[in-house]
Design a protein around this motif. Sequence first.
Motif, PDB file in Angstrom:
ATOM      1  N   PHE A  91      26.249  46.663   4.400  1.00 18.79           N
ATOM      2  CA  PHE A  91      25.647  45.331   4.319  1.00 18.79           C
ATOM      3  C   PHE A  91      25.914  44.493   5.570  1.00 18.79           C
ATOM      4  O   PHE A  91      24.980  43.898   6.124  1.00 18.79           O
ATOM      5  CB  PHE A  91      26.109  44.615   3.056  1.00 18.79           C
ATOM      6  N   PRO A  92      27.168  44.397   6.057  1.00 21.23           N
ATOM      7  CA  PRO A  92      27.345  43.651   7.317  1.00 21.23           C
ATOM      8  C   PRO A  92      26.611  44.304   8.484  1.00 21.23           C
ATOM      9  O   PRO A  92      26.112  43.621   9.374  1.00 21.23           O
ATOM     10  CB  PRO A  92      28.855  43.676   7.555  1.00 21.23           C
ATOM     11  N   TRP A  93      26.546  45.629   8.470  1.00 18.53           N
ATOM     12  CA  TRP A  93      25.835  46.314   9.542  1.00 18.53           C
ATOM     13  C   TRP A  93      24.365  45.903   9.534  1.00 18.53           C
ATOM     14  O   TRP A  93      23.776  45.689  10.587  1.00 18.53           O
ATOM     15  CB  TRP A  93      25.953  47.827   9.365  1.00 18.53           C
ATOM     16  N   ALA A  94      23.771  45.785   8.356  1.00 13.61           N
ATOM     17  CA  ALA A  94      22.356  45.417   8.268  1.00 13.61           C
ATOM     18  C   ALA A  94      22.118  44.014   8.816  1.00 13.61           C
ATOM     19  O   ALA A  94      21.098  43.754   9.459  1.00 13.61           O
ATOM     20  CB  ALA A  94      21.881  45.517   6.821  1.00 13.61           C
ATOM     21  N   THR A  95      23.055  43.100   8.602  1.00 13.36           N
ATOM     22  CA  THR A  95      22.865  41.746   9.134  1.00 13.36           C
ATOM     23  C   THR A  95      23.023  41.723  10.649  1.00 13.36           C
ATOM     24  O   THR A  95      22.314  41.002  11.331  1.00 13.36           O
ATOM     25  CB  THR A  95      23.856  40.768   8.494  1.00 13.36           C
ATOM     26  N   VAL A  96      23.956  42.527  11.191  1.00 15.60           N
ATOM     27  CA  VAL A  96      24.121  42.576  12.639  1.00 15.60           C
ATOM     28  C   VAL A  96      22.944  43.301  13.268  1.00 15.60           C
ATOM     29  O   VAL A  96      22.482  42.936  14.349  1.00 15.60           O
ATOM     30  CB  VAL A  96      25.459  43.259  13.007  1.00 15.60           C
ATOM     31  N   PHE A  97      22.424  44.322  12.601  1.00 19.17           N
ATOM     32  CA  PHE A  97      21.295  45.074  13.123  1.00 19.17           C
ATOM     33  C   PHE A  97      20.068  44.183  13.268  1.00 19.17           C
ATOM     34  O   PHE A  97      19.268  44.369  14.188  1.00 19.17           O
ATOM     35  CB  PHE A  97      20.985  46.258  12.200  1.00 19.17           C
ATOM     36  N   ALA A  98      19.936  43.214  12.392  1.00 18.78           N
ATOM     37  CA  ALA A  98      18.788  42.317  12.450  1.00 18.78           C
ATOM     38  C   ALA A  98      18.899  41.293  13.576  1.00 18.78           C
ATOM     39  O   ALA A  98      17.900  40.713  13.991  1.00 18.78           O
ATOM     40  CB  ALA A  98      18.619  41.592  11.118  1.00 18.78           C
ATOM     41  N   ALA A  99      20.114  41.054  14.089  1.00 23.91           N
ATOM     42  CA  ALA A  99      20.296  40.078  15.165  1.00 23.91           C
ATOM     43  C   ALA A  99      19.713  40.626  16.469  1.00 23.91           C
ATOM     44  O   ALA A  99      19.796  41.819  16.742  1.00 23.91           O
ATOM     45  CB  ALA A  99      21.779  39.768  15.346  1.00 23.91           C
ATOM     46  N   PRO A 100      19.123  39.759  17.275  1.00 22.22           N
ATOM     47  CA  PRO A 100      18.523  40.236  18.531  1.00 22.22           C
ATOM     48  C   PRO A 100      19.595  40.713  19.509  1.00 22.22           C
ATOM     49  O   PRO A 100      20.660  40.126  19.636  1.00 22.22           O
ATOM     50  CB  PRO A 100      17.795  38.996  19.069  1.00 22.22           C
ATOM     51  N   GLY A 101      19.301  41.820  20.188  1.00 24.11           N
ATOM     52  CA  GLY A 101      20.210  42.344  21.205  1.00 24.11           C
ATOM     53  C   GLY A 101      21.224  43.345  20.700  1.00 24.11           C
ATOM     54  O   GLY A 101      21.952  43.931  21.486  1.00 24.11           O
ATOM     55  N   TYR A 102      21.321  43.563  19.414  1.00 24.58           N
ATOM     56  CA  TYR A 102      22.316  44.480  18.868  1.00 24.58           C
ATOM     57  C   TYR A 102      21.692  45.724  18.244  1.00 24.58           C
ATOM     58  O   TYR A 102      22.392  46.544  17.691  1.00 24.58           O
ATOM     59  CB  TYR A 102      23.167  43.785  17.799  1.00 24.58           C
ATOM     60  N   GLY A 103      20.395  45.866  18.289  1.00 22.14           N
ATOM     61  CA  GLY A 103      19.705  46.928  17.575  1.00 22.14           C
ATOM     62  C   GLY A 103      20.151  48.332  17.923  1.00 22.14           C
ATOM     63  O   GLY A 103      20.607  49.083  17.067  1.00 22.14           O
ATOM     64  N   ALA A 104      20.066  48.732  19.173  1.00 23.26           N
ATOM     65  CA  ALA A 104      20.360  50.114  19.562  1.00 23.26           C
ATOM     66  C   ALA A 104      21.841  50.429  19.403  1.00 23.26           C
ATOM     67  O   ALA A 104      22.213  51.503  18.915  1.00 23.26           O
ATOM     68  CB  ALA A 104      19.922  50.348  21.000  1.00 23.26           C
ATOM     69  N   THR A 105      22.701  49.514  19.778  1.00 24.94           N
ATOM     70  CA  THR A 105      24.141  49.753  19.682  1.00 24.94           C
ATOM     71  C   THR A 105      24.573  49.932  18.242  1.00 24.94           C
ATOM     72  O   THR A 105      25.298  50.875  17.908  1.00 24.94           O
ATOM     73  CB  THR A 105      24.911  48.577  20.312  1.00 24.94           C
ATOM     74  N   THR A 106      24.142  49.032  17.380  1.00 19.24           N
ATOM     75  CA  THR A 106      24.554  49.140  15.976  1.00 19.24           C
ATOM     76  C   THR A 106      23.913  50.346  15.301  1.00 19.24           C
ATOM     77  O   THR A 106      24.506  50.921  14.388  1.00 19.24           O
ATOM     78  CB  THR A 106      24.203  47.862  15.197  1.00 19.24           C
ATOM     79  N   LEU A 107      22.732  50.731  15.742  1.00 20.26           N
ATOM     80  CA  LEU A 107      22.101  51.920  15.171  1.00 20.26           C
ATOM     81  C   LEU A 107      22.914  53.169  15.499  1.00 20.26           C
ATOM     82  O   LEU A 107      23.163  54.009  14.627  1.00 20.26           O
ATOM     83  CB  LEU A 107      20.669  52.054  15.684  1.00 20.26           C
ATOM     84  N   VAL A 108      23.361  53.289  16.745  1.00 18.51           N
ATOM     85  CA  VAL A 108      24.190  54.432  17.141  1.00 18.51           C
ATOM     86  C   VAL A 108      25.513  54.415  16.384  1.00 18.51           C
ATOM     87  O   VAL A 108      25.974  55.443  15.876  1.00 18.51           O
ATOM     88  CB  VAL A 108      24.425  54.422  18.672  1.00 18.51           C
ATOM     89  N   GLU A 109      26.137  53.232  16.284  1.00 15.32           N
ATOM     90  CA  GLU A 109      27.405  53.130  15.550  1.00 15.32           C
ATOM     91  C   GLU A 109      27.234  53.532  14.087  1.00 15.32           C
ATOM     92  O   GLU A 109      28.097  54.206  13.517  1.00 15.32           O
ATOM     93  CB  GLU A 109      27.951  51.708  15.638  1.00 15.32           C
TER      94      GLU A 109
END
Length: 133
Positions: A91-109
């Motif tokens: 759930f926290p990952w989904a909120t960070v993933f939606a923030a601009p600029g964090y998409g690719a990094t959080t997806l890999v993590e």
Amino acid sequence: MADVPEPTVLASDYFQSYSVVGLLAVVGVLFVAVAFGAGRLLRPVVPTPEKLLTYECGVDPVGEGWAHTQVRYYVYAFLYVIFAVDSIFLFPWATVFAAPGYGATTLVEMFIFLGFLAVGLLYAWKKGVLSWA
């Protein structure tokens, strides 16, 4: 340049914050002690043979006190807790993933995280933990 004296830190100022924490801890311990003491003084004490029996889900205890339990039930419970707690991290990952600029990094993590979970599940499956045989 004029020499400006450095401010001195007094030990009493330093330990004042710790004294507040210590006082709060003492008040907490006293509160619990008074609550337990009041409960002990105010509760009725009427021991009867029924009250002295071992209570097991409303059924009178019959037989030995020892029962054999399969370890696999604990393993299933442990695996459930691991995957339930790990799903909370999504759930926290989904909120960070939606923030601009964090998409690719959080997806890999997240793929690395899910990879660790998949390796753990594969290990449990290979060891035969997940079979009811």
